[in-house]
Write a protein that holds these residues in place. Sequence first.
Motif, PDB file in Angstrom:
ATOM      1  N   ALA A 113     -18.165  -2.533  -8.071  1.00  0.00           N
ATOM      2  CA  ALA A 113     -17.651  -3.282  -9.825  1.00  0.00           C
ATOM      3  C   ALA A 113     -17.595  -2.296 -11.143  1.00  0.00           C
ATOM      4  N   GLY A 114     -17.469  -1.052 -10.813  1.00  0.00           N
ATOM      5  CA  GLY A 114     -17.507   0.195 -10.759  1.00  0.00           C
ATOM      6  C   GLY A 114     -15.940   0.562 -10.755  1.00  0.00           C
ATOM      7  N   ALA A 115     -15.916   2.123 -11.952  1.00  0.00           N
ATOM      8  CA  ALA A 115     -14.501   2.821 -10.427  1.00  0.00           C
ATOM      9  C   ALA A 115     -14.457   4.408 -11.311  1.00  0.00           C
ATOM     10  N   SER A 116     -14.289   4.758 -10.563  1.00  0.00           N
ATOM     11  CA  SER A 116     -13.500   6.890 -10.873  1.00  0.00           C
ATOM     12  C   SER A 116     -13.696   7.622 -11.479  1.00  0.00           C
ATOM     13  N   PRO A 117     -14.316   8.037 -12.149  1.00  0.00           N
ATOM     14  CA  PRO A 117     -13.140   9.032 -13.002  1.00  0.00           C
ATOM     15  C   PRO A 117     -12.290   8.807 -13.444  1.00  0.00           C
ATOM     16  N   VAL A 118     -10.806   9.032 -12.484  1.00  0.00           N
ATOM     17  CA  VAL A 118      -9.746   8.584 -12.019  1.00  0.00           C
ATOM     18  C   VAL A 118      -8.993   7.453 -12.570  1.00  0.00           C
ATOM     19  N   GLU A 119      -9.817   6.390 -11.754  1.00  0.00           N
ATOM     20  CA  GLU A 119      -9.322   5.513 -12.120  1.00  0.00           C
ATOM     21  C   GLU A 119      -9.890   5.063 -13.377  1.00  0.00           C
ATOM     22  N   ALA A 120     -10.334   5.136 -14.115  1.00  0.00           N
ATOM     23  CA  ALA A 120     -11.375   4.607 -15.413  1.00  0.00           C
ATOM     24  C   ALA A 120     -10.281   5.328 -16.571  1.00  0.00           C
ATOM     25  N   ARG A 121      -9.310   6.745 -16.199  1.00  0.00           N
ATOM     26  CA  ARG A 121      -8.275   6.927 -16.840  1.00  0.00           C
ATOM     27  C   ARG A 121      -7.026   5.898 -16.935  1.00  0.00           C
ATOM     28  N   ILE A 122      -6.761   5.712 -15.661  1.00  0.00           N
ATOM     29  CA  ILE A 122      -5.567   5.309 -15.382  1.00  0.00           C
ATOM     30  C   ILE A 122      -5.851   4.290 -15.663  1.00  0.00           C
ATOM     31  N   LEU A 123      -6.561   2.935 -15.710  1.00  0.00           N
ATOM     32  CA  LEU A 123      -7.177   1.749 -16.541  1.00  0.00           C
ATOM     33  C   LEU A 123      -6.866   2.079 -18.044  1.00  0.00           C
ATOM     34  N   ALA A 124      -7.419   3.131 -18.820  1.00  0.00           N
ATOM     35  CA  ALA A 124      -7.525   3.537 -20.269  1.00  0.00           C
ATOM     36  C   ALA A 124      -6.311   3.430 -20.747  1.00  0.00           C
ATOM     37  N   LEU A 125      -5.104   4.064 -20.125  1.00  0.00           N
ATOM     38  CA  LEU A 125      -3.780   3.917 -19.730  1.00  0.00           C
ATOM     39  C   LEU A 125      -3.274   2.707 -20.058  1.00  0.00           C
ATOM     40  N   ALA A 126      -3.331   2.326 -19.241  1.00  0.00           N
ATOM     41  CA  ALA A 126      -2.547   1.204 -18.316  1.00  0.00           C
ATOM     42  C   ALA A 126      -2.885   0.533 -19.997  1.00  0.00           C
ATOM     43  N   ALA A 127      -4.389   0.125 -20.666  1.00  0.00           N
ATOM     44  CA  ALA A 127      -5.226  -0.472 -21.200  1.00  0.00           C
ATOM     45  C   ALA A 127      -4.045  -0.376 -22.687  1.00  0.00           C
ATOM     46  N   GLY A 128      -3.383   0.769 -23.027  1.00  0.00           N
ATOM     47  CA  GLY A 128      -3.143   1.244 -24.361  1.00  0.00           C
ATOM     48  C   GLY A 128      -1.413   1.133 -24.771  1.00  0.00           C
ATOM     49  N   GLY A 129      -0.849   0.194 -23.261  1.00  0.00           N
ATOM     50  CA  GLY A 129       0.538   0.449 -22.982  1.00  0.00           C
ATOM     51  C   GLY A 129       1.243   1.123 -22.119  1.00  0.00           C
ATOM     52  N   ALA A 130       0.370   1.798 -21.343  1.00  0.00           N
ATOM     53  CA  ALA A 130       1.502   3.210 -21.580  1.00  0.00           C
ATOM     54  C   ALA A 130       2.501   3.112 -19.996  1.00  0.00           C
ATOM     55  N   THR A 131       3.504   3.894 -19.045  1.00  0.00           N
ATOM     56  CA  THR A 131       4.144   3.354 -18.363  1.00  0.00           C
ATOM     57  C   THR A 131       3.535   4.049 -16.710  1.00  0.00           C
ATOM     58  N   THR A 132       3.651   3.165 -16.244  1.00  0.00           N
ATOM     59  CA  THR A 132       3.283   4.484 -14.629  1.00  0.00           C
ATOM     60  C   THR A 132       4.104   5.783 -15.517  1.00  0.00           C
ATOM     61  N   ALA A 133       5.166   5.368 -14.713  1.00  0.00           N
ATOM     62  CA  ALA A 133       5.392   7.268 -15.796  1.00  0.00           C
ATOM     63  C   ALA A 133       4.940   8.249 -16.309  1.00  0.00           C
ATOM     64  N   SER A 134       3.900   7.540 -17.774  1.00  0.00           N
ATOM     65  CA  SER A 134       3.692   8.182 -18.684  1.00  0.00           C
ATOM     66  C   SER A 134       2.209   8.045 -17.990  1.00  0.00           C
ATOM     67  N   ILE A 135       1.329   7.500 -17.513  1.00  0.00           N
ATOM     68  CA  ILE A 135       0.039   8.106 -17.196  1.00  0.00           C
ATOM     69  C   ILE A 135      -0.305   9.126 -15.996  1.00  0.00           C
ATOM     70  N   GLY A 136       1.032   8.933 -15.143  1.00  0.00           N
ATOM     71  CA  GLY A 136       1.128   9.855 -14.333  1.00  0.00           C
ATOM     72  C   GLY A 136       1.017  11.366 -14.728  1.00  0.00           C
ATOM     73  N   THR A 137       2.279  11.796 -16.156  1.00  0.00           N
ATOM     74  CA  THR A 137       2.331  13.100 -17.154  1.00  0.00           C
ATOM     75  C   THR A 137       1.279  13.191 -17.264  1.00  0.00           C
ATOM     76  N   ALA A 138       0.312  11.679 -17.648  1.00  0.00           N
ATOM     77  CA  ALA A 138      -1.268  12.277 -18.501  1.00  0.00           C
ATOM     78  C   ALA A 138      -1.465  13.190 -17.166  1.00  0.00           C
ATOM     79  N   LEU A 139      -1.762  12.369 -16.580  1.00  0.00           N
ATOM     80  CA  LEU A 139      -3.488  12.841 -15.411  1.00  0.00           C
ATOM     81  C   LEU A 139      -2.835  13.442 -14.022  1.00  0.00           C
ATOM     82  N   GLY A 140      -1.844  13.898 -14.134  1.00  0.00           N
ATOM     83  CA  GLY A 140      -1.142  14.793 -13.200  1.00  0.00           C
ATOM     84  C   GLY A 140      -0.984  14.274 -11.955  1.00  0.00           C
ATOM     85  N   LEU A 141      -0.615  13.175 -12.249  1.00  0.00           N
ATOM     86  CA  LEU A 141      -0.253  12.137 -10.764  1.00  0.00           C
ATOM     87  C   LEU A 141       1.035  11.829 -11.090  1.00  0.00           C
TER      88      LEU A 141
END
Length: 235
Positions: free
Chosen positions: A163-191
């Motif tokens: 049911a849970g998520a890793s810290p990286v996955e949780a941060r990706i989900l939080a940014l996605a929930a805020g409407g961030a694009t895939t590219a901006s999520i990657g920039t924010a997290l170094g991915l």
Amino acid sequence: MDDQACDHAAGGQPSGAIGPAGAHGPIDPAGPYAAGPWRNYFLILLDRIPTPIAVCHADGEVLIANPAMAEQWGVAPGQLRGRNLLDLFRPRAKEQLARLANALRLGHRSRYPVEVQWRAGSDGAEREGQLTVDPVGDPSVRPPALLALLRVRDPAPQPAPRAGASPVEARILALAAGGATTASIGTALGLTVDGVNYHLARLARRWRVQGRTALVARAYVLGVLSPDSWPPEPA
């Protein structure tokens, strides 16, 4: 790996050395694919491969790691850069590491399996597997770069979907929930974009949902995201 194991394996070299000691040259993590357009193709492929992979200096210092390797510690790939394989993994047999160190000193090029153990960063579980180390790059360059592939062993039956998520996955989900694009999520997290998509695809398979909207909704239901925060934050 502890300092004593490193010194034993490297024949008295400084702690943390897999192979011959020496100054790090400008080794490109793409190795033999560093020239021309092949470099970008190599890095894109590295991001997409589900097998945990890292490219390292001969002393074990990580140059680049793919998302699958970083997932073992619940971090972004960029956070493994500069770490040492000997700090990340513990060899089960010191003789295997000594054989690899000796082969690198002699300039031999082959694949060298090392049985390893490590503690997963996502859940703290003790894991084991085989790290296959392969010297790569221009044969005239010594010491060579190392390509390390990890085969994770799971002696227990596959657990039910978590049911849970890793810290990286949780941060990706939080940014996605805020409407961030895939590219901006990657920039924010170094991915890279492929790295973000890799984590989203893993979550979709684990939670048996399709689409980003369903992933975000599922994250709130499972308590991965805080229901009282805006911008969205991991719980």
